[in-house]
Design an enzyme around this catalytic site. Sequence first.
Site, PDB file in Angstrom:
ATOM      1  CB  SER A 112      -1.026  -0.123   1.128  1.00 12.54           C
ATOM      2  OG  SER A 112      -1.953   0.917   1.145  1.00 12.54           O
ATOM      3  CG  ASP A 253      -7.387  -3.064  -2.827  1.00 13.42           C
ATOM      4  OD1 ASP A 253      -8.156  -2.393  -1.969  1.00 13.42           O
ATOM      5  OD2 ASP A 253      -6.280  -3.135  -2.435  1.00 13.42           O
ATOM      6  CG  HIS A 280      -5.688  -2.587   0.776  1.00 17.29           C
ATOM      7  ND1 HIS A 280      -5.145  -2.152  -0.331  1.00 17.29           N
ATOM      8  CD2 HIS A 280      -5.000  -1.766   1.583  1.00 17.29           C
ATOM      9  CE1 HIS A 280      -4.063  -1.396  -0.248  1.00 17.29           C
ATOM     10  NE2 HIS A 280      -4.012  -0.995   1.188  1.00 17.29           N
TER      11      HIS A 280
END
Length: 304
Positions: A112, A253, A280
């Site tokens: 991320s 996600d 995610h």
Amino acid sequence: MTDHIDPLTWEIRTVNVPGEDALWSEAAGPVDGLPVLLIMGAMNPGLVWPPGFVRALVEGGCRVVRYDHRDTGRSFVSDTAQPPYTLDELTRDALHVLDAWGLPRVAVVGWSMGGYIAQQMARDVPQRVSHLVLLGSTADHRPYMAGVMGRPASESELPGPAPGFVERLWALSAQAGQQSAEASAVEGWALFHGGSWPFPRERLQAQMRQALANGHRPAAALRHAQAVSLSPPRTAWLPNLRIPTLVLHGAHDPCLPLAHGEALARLIPGARLQVLDMGHLLPDALEAAAAHTVLEFIRPEKVV
């Protein structure tokens, strides 16, 4: 550091950041192993890396280094009297970690926001990055930031968060004072989960309990959102990278939809995309398999 969810033995080093204070970092695995730097996403310390993923890398012969970003875990808390920092400062933090461990060149795995930092490392010091692995990341964070901060839609061609995600995130934030920090963190992670595998609630409860016991301050970690918001996207210069890149992205996600992973793989020359049955958050069932994919990608014979 060891605990029941992370049986590895970690060697600890504090990392001095000029003009600031110290970052907490640790390494596991053979000293002469293939060096791997793990860069965590926003607002979380390094121990939140899925333990099965880390363990599989170590068992595969890697020297794995992870660290706590500033304002997370056992690292320093920023002085609010100073100007806000950006991804540039967070990228320099990662380079200080490499220097502290005497690692001239590593495979960088960024999750991320950690992927944003990894991309900047590959641009700024390509000689120090042998391979780039981007997990649940993006070339352009503006659509997500606009969604969660209630701003008008950005000029990006990439989509914002999945329908309903932002509303659920705001609702959870409004309830934050009604439950413990541990419970709030775990419920927050639950919003980022997706796919057919179970949500790893027990593991995350143990990780967040340990993080808070170590001194993690969720309120301070919110400064990461500001750092990302103040930073430009990376779309313009990613086509100039010449580093072997693997993109791992969740098919489900909710905050950075699959189009973000597809864009990364399209923008970075020669990048390979592997789509995983997840949101995610890497579920327990995929930890070892994801690590083995990374191992196959970063082994010395893969160096270009």
